[in-house]
Structures are given as C-alpha cells and as structure tokens.
Design a protein around this motif. Structure first.
Motif, PDB file in Angstrom:
ATOM      1  N   ALA A  31       0.823  -1.212   0.000  1.00  0.00           N
ATOM      2  CA  ALA A  31       0.000   0.000   0.000  1.00  0.00           C
ATOM      3  C   ALA A  31       0.855   1.259   0.000  1.00  0.00           C
ATOM      4  N   ARG A  32       1.889   1.288   0.851  1.00  0.00           N
ATOM      5  CA  ARG A  32       2.740   2.479   0.915  1.00  0.00           C
ATOM      6  C   ARG A  32       3.543   2.645  -0.371  1.00  0.00           C
ATOM      7  N   ALA A  33       4.052   1.545  -0.915  1.00  0.00           N
ATOM      8  CA  ALA A  33       4.800   1.628  -2.168  1.00  0.00           C
ATOM      9  C   ALA A  33       3.913   2.109  -3.307  1.00  0.00           C
ATOM     10  N   ALA A  34       2.701   1.583  -3.387  1.00  0.00           N
ATOM     11  CA  ALA A  34       1.779   1.978  -4.457  1.00  0.00           C
ATOM     12  C   ALA A  34       1.396   3.448  -4.330  1.00  0.00           C
ATOM     13  N   LEU A  35       1.265   3.936  -3.095  1.00  0.00           N
ATOM     14  CA  LEU A  35       0.933   5.351  -2.915  1.00  0.00           C
ATOM     15  C   LEU A  35       2.048   6.238  -3.434  1.00  0.00           C
ATOM     16  N   THR A  36       3.305   5.921  -3.107  1.00  0.00           N
ATOM     17  CA  THR A  36       4.417   6.750  -3.571  1.00  0.00           C
ATOM     18  C   THR A  36       4.584   6.652  -5.087  1.00  0.00           C
ATOM     19  N   ARG A  37       4.138   5.539  -5.674  1.00  0.00           N
ATOM     20  CA  ARG A  37       4.190   5.369  -7.128  1.00  0.00           C
ATOM     21  C   ARG A  37       2.968   5.975  -7.814  1.00  0.00           C
ATOM     22  N   GLN A  38       2.019   6.491  -7.028  1.00  0.00           N
ATOM     23  CA  GLN A  38       0.763   7.058  -7.513  1.00  0.00           C
ATOM     24  C   GLN A  38      -0.087   6.011  -8.245  1.00  0.00           C
ATOM     25  N   ASP A  39       0.015   4.779  -7.779  1.00  0.00           N
ATOM     26  CA  ASP A  39      -0.828   3.686  -8.267  1.00  0.00           C
ATOM     27  C   ASP A  39      -1.986   3.571  -7.276  1.00  0.00           C
ATOM     28  N   TYR A  40      -2.968   4.449  -7.420  1.00  0.00           N
ATOM     29  CA  TYR A  40      -3.964   4.634  -6.376  1.00  0.00           C
ATOM     30  C   TYR A  40      -4.918   3.464  -6.219  1.00  0.00           C
ATOM     31  N   ALA A  41      -5.253   2.802  -7.299  1.00  0.00           N
ATOM     32  CA  ALA A  41      -6.133   1.636  -7.181  1.00  0.00           C
ATOM     33  C   ALA A  41      -5.471   0.541  -6.357  1.00  0.00           C
ATOM     34  N   LYS A  42      -4.198   0.294  -6.628  1.00  0.00           N
ATOM     35  CA  LYS A  42      -3.461  -0.723  -5.878  1.00  0.00           C
ATOM     36  C   LYS A  42      -3.278  -0.296  -4.421  1.00  0.00           C
ATOM     37  N   ALA A  43      -2.998   0.980  -4.195  1.00  0.00           N
ATOM     38  CA  ALA A  43      -2.822   1.473  -2.828  1.00  0.00           C
ATOM     39  C   ALA A  43      -4.092   1.284  -2.015  1.00  0.00           C
ATOM     40  N   ASP A  44      -5.232   1.607  -2.595  1.00  0.00           N
ATOM     41  CA  ASP A  44      -6.519   1.456  -1.928  1.00  0.00           C
ATOM     42  C   ASP A  44      -6.784  -0.006  -1.592  1.00  0.00           C
ATOM     43  N   GLU A  45      -6.594  -0.873  -2.571  1.00  0.00           N
ATOM     44  CA  GLU A  45      -6.840  -2.299  -2.376  1.00  0.00           C
ATOM     45  C   GLU A  45      -5.972  -2.881  -1.273  1.00  0.00           C
ATOM     46  N   MET A  46      -4.696  -2.578  -1.306  1.00  0.00           N
ATOM     47  CA  MET A  46      -3.777  -3.184  -0.354  1.00  0.00           C
ATOM     48  C   MET A  46      -3.922  -2.593   1.049  1.00  0.00           C
ATOM     49  N   ALA A  47      -4.229  -1.316   1.140  1.00  0.00           N
ATOM     50  CA  ALA A  47      -4.422  -0.715   2.461  1.00  0.00           C
ATOM     51  C   ALA A  47      -5.627  -1.329   3.168  1.00  0.00           C
TER      52      ALA A  47
END
Length: 516
Positions: free
Chosen positions: A242-258
C-alpha cells in the motif's frame, strides 16, 4: 560496494538468535559459525530470518545516532521536515536538520539509508539463496521465504523514496541519471555480482510488486501465523504494498492493499494513543522489539524522541511540534493535548520555559526528571517503557492505512469515500468526536494532508510526504510566531538539493565499476 556488502553479510550472520526465549537474546559471533551451520535445519533458518528483525534495531558504523529503523524515522523522516522542531538543539545539528547533505556523497547523512537498507537486502538475498536447500516442512519454508521477500520489498520501498526522484519528476519511473538518482537492483539472482548499474524507480517498483506478490502467495499457501509483532506476516506485505503503491501514484493498488493490510487491526483507544507509543497494541501491524533485555541504551528511537528518556539530548533539547501545525489541530482533538501549549508563558528564543510553569509541567508528567528542560510546544507523544530509551517502535498501523485509502479514493474521484474514511479515523475513533469531514475538491486533499501530519507526527513521514506531494517546506522562527530556532527557520523549494534526492553514496560508486 564489495566492502560494505561483505560487512553487511557478516553482521547478519552475527545475529542468528538463541531459541530459548521468544525475545531477542544473545548473539552468535560470526567467526565461530559457518553459514552451513546456520542453515543446517529449519529451526536454524527461523532464527536466521529473525536476525533481520534484530538488524532493524541495531547500532551501525559505531555511530551513536545510527540505530536502524529508528534513525530513519527521526533523522531522515522528521528532522528535515516542516512539522518537527528541536529548537534548542546545538547549532551544529542544523546542517542535518536543514537537509544540506543530499548531494554530499561522502557524508554518513547521505549514505546511511543506503548502507542500512542494502544490509537488510543483502541478508534477505543470502537467506533466499539458501532456504530451498534446508530440510524441513514445506509450509515453514514458504512462510520464511515470504518473510525474506517482505523484508526486501520493504527495504527497496524505503530506498526509492530517498535515492530516486519523486514519481511526478521521474518520467513515469523511467528517469535515471548516473550517480544523481537511481538504485542498484540486487536480488538473490545476481547476489554475487558486485558491478551493477543504477536502475530507475520504475524498475525498483516492479521488483517491489513482484516480491510482494510472491510473498502474499506464499503466506496464503502456508497458512502459518507469526508469533511476535516484529515478524512480517501477510498484513505487513499488504501494508508495504500500500505504501509503495501510494508513492508510485498507483492509487487503485494502494486502496486495495491498504484495506487488506488493516483487516483485523482495529484503531487503538484514546488511552492507548496517549500511553507513549512504546508498547504494541491492537492497531500495530508491524513493529520492532524494544525491551530491557535488548536495549540500544542511548542510541534507540525513544532515546531521541521520548519526552522522559534519561538521555542528554532529551534532557537538554526537548522534541517539539511546529507551532504552524499545532495551531491547525482543533482544540477538541485529543491529539492536540499531546503537545505543550505555552499559553501566555514567556520563553526563550529557542522555546525554553523555566520557573514555576516548567515545574508544574514536570509534576504533571511524573516520569520526567528535574533535569528535563521544558519547551513551548514540546511533545508528549513518545515515552519510554523501561530504562533510558527503551520502547517498541511502530512501522505500520491501521491509521496510516486509512489515510492511504482516503488519499487513493480522493485521486480516484471518490470524494465521499475519502470523507467517510477521515470521519472513521477521527470522529468514530473518538479522537475528536466533534469532527465532521465535509470538504471537497482541493480543500479535501488539504484536509487529508493535514490529518496525515497530525496522526503520523513524529513517526517518520513528514519529509517523505512533503517530497512525494511536491510541497515546499516552510519553517517559522519563534521571533516570527513559529517554533523554530532562527538557524533552523529555513524554507526549502521543491527543486532544492537535487529535487530532494540523495545522490549515490561514495561507498557504492568507489566499489562498483558499473558506475564509472
């Protein structure tokens, strides 16, 4: 890189731990143990993977302030940010707090994150090259391999934030300039190769995602659970993702993983929130061990951050919140009460308060000593849990995951979802029962940023958040109504210091011919 690489691996082999306690005990010297003995059976392999957890709270390079993950949090995440102040600190420290070392490739303040995280990566790689040859249950092998992959992904996730351009400046992860930004991609596949080029942040994120996908699959297959908070598990893998996806601006993945990361980890009570952040609780997803039997003495995170630590830096130089942030916290929020409001009290040019008011503060906080200085806007968020500076250190908790979800939903256009999450974090948790999020548009993003700053203050996010948001840093001196000493009241534009990016350390470029 040869010298540091060997040192890292030797250090790893020196911390295979005794199995006679669930806590960390005595280390086993490298010189007396061959690596074949370390990997002789699955029980030894379990101790080996716990050795990486021990490295996260170990002193390195014989430097007092370099103590693993705690150093990354306070020195590289908070000292250089906007919301953390240590106004009375000796002037020599301002070169660190003012972020003057990004382009100094020979400074330890440039190369410590590189050294530390490649040490963890090197140990994870070593483990992954050996674990398949260890006899034992396949489910144990899967679980331990998943943990090693999680450590490696976490380390690269941290490194990419320091040594690569922020995602918006990276040309979608393809930018890499020799020695100015980028990372060396070391895995178990190229483990013995010393001369490797720098690769872009995009290549690093691919590795992070691949490691975590494999780790999650292995956690699911084995069906095993961890024993202690300092061990990675599937939720730690989700949180890293989630944190990695957020810094990469991959918001769908960040939301899912968080969402997956915080499952089973409910928000802590107000009593837990105000109890000092030195013991794990039901909100902590991952943390590092911190007990009296394995102290870092004067070197640990709490030795530098806990208001009641009996260390010279805490006694003389209190940790403070910036007044700019403090004034934005609603009076009804319990988190505001974790900082000292000086009211009408007179204080020095570096915030120090003396006299009867200071005495009353020490009396109200009974673990403080008479020798502890009192300062305007000082923090009471962190306290010790034992001698000197002892305490567990948090790495992931559910509050951060809620904030990641809220930010991801905002950028995905789901403003109502983001509002709901901010209300869950603040009003429903009873941290501020009068809070109600109604902001929309740019105001909603500003509110998400504000509540990240409030909720995660002091936990190592400030500078990293400002970098990825591409927000400038503005510090205000006491003389101008803020809470910084004059020498630290600096501003940092978004393109300052190689775009806030640490250049490749000399310890790498001098030993890696691919960087010639």
């Amino acid at each position: 890189m040869k010298n540091i690489k060997i040192y890292s691996l030797l250090l790893a082999l020196s911390v295979w731990l005794s199995s006679c306690s669930s806590d960390f005990l005595d280390t086993l010297p490298t010189e007396t143990v061959a690596s074949t003995e370390v990997f002789k059976d699955m029980e030894s392999a379990k101790l080996a993977i716990n050795g990486i957890a021990r490295l996260m709270v170990s002193q390195n390079l014989s430097i007092q302030t370099h103590c693993g993950e705690g150093t990354i949090k306070f020195m590289f995440g908070e000292y250089v940010g906007e919301n953390f102040s240590r106004p009375a600190l000796a002037s020599g420290w301002y070169t660190v707090m003012n972020a003057t070392f990004h382009e100094n490739n020979s400074s330890t303040y440039n190369n410590y994150p590189w050294f530390y995280y490649y040490m963890l990566i090197g140990n994870a790689n070593l483990f992954l090259t050996r674990i398949d040859g260890v006899e034992g249950r396949e489910t144990d092998r899967q679980f331990l391999k998943a943990q090693a992959l999680t450590y490696r992904a976490f380390s690269y996730m941290q490194l990419v934030q320091f040594y690569c351009y922020r995602w918006v400046d990276s040309n979608n992860g393809t930018s890499v300039t020799n020695k100015m930004e980028g990372l060396v991609l070391r895995t178990d596949a190229n483990y013995e190769e010393k001369d490797l080029p720098l690769v872009s942040s995009g290549e690093i994120y691919k590795q992070i995602y691949a490691d975590l996908d494999e780790a999650i699959s292995l956690y699911e297959k084995c069906g095993l659970s961890r024993s202690d908070i300092w061990e990675p598990n599937i939720n730690v893998a989700y949180a890293t993702y989630a944190r990695a996806a957020l810094t990469r601006q991959d918001y769908a993945k960040a939301d899912e993983m968080a969402q997956k990361a915080r499952k089973g980890y409910v928000l802590m009570s107000n009593n837990d929130y105000t109890s000092g952040f030195s013991e794990s609780n039901n909100e902590w997803i991952w943390g590092s061990y911190g007990g009296d039997d394995q102290p870092l003495h004067y070197y640990g995170f709490h030795s530098y951050m806990a208001y009641d630590a009996n260390t010279s830096i805490i006694r003389s130089y209190p940790v403070c919140i910036s007044r700019t942030l403090y004034d934005k916290i609603p009076d009804t929020d319990i988190r505001k009460g974790m900082f000292l409001n000086p009211g009408s009290q007179t204080y020095s040019s570096v915030g120090v308060i003396t006299g009867s008011f200071a005495d009353s503060v020490r009396q109200a906080h009974s673990t403080m000593l008479s020798s502890h200085q009192v300062a305007a806007y000082m923090s009471f968020k962190f306290s010790i849990d034992g001698k000197r500076g002892v305490g567990y250190i948090n790495h992931f908790r559910s509050s951060e995951m809620i904030l990641i979800e809220a930010e991801a939903k905002y950028f995905a256009g789901d403003e109502a979802g983001a509002q709901t999450l901010l209300n869950e974090l603040t009003r429903l948790s009873k941290r501020d029962e009068e809070y109600e999020c109604t902001a929309t548009g740019a105001d909603l993003l500003a509110e998400i940023k504000l509540y990240r700053s409030i909720e995660l203050w002091g936990e190592g996010f400030d500078w990293l958040d400002k970098k990825r948001y591409k927000d400038p840093i503005t510090r205000v001196s006491f003389a101008n109504g803020g809470s910084f000493g004059a020498s630290a009241a600096v501003n940092r534009a978004v393109d300052y210091g190689n775009k806030w990016t640490y250049v490749t350390p000399l310890i790498e470029s001098e030993n890696n011919r691919a960087l010639d």
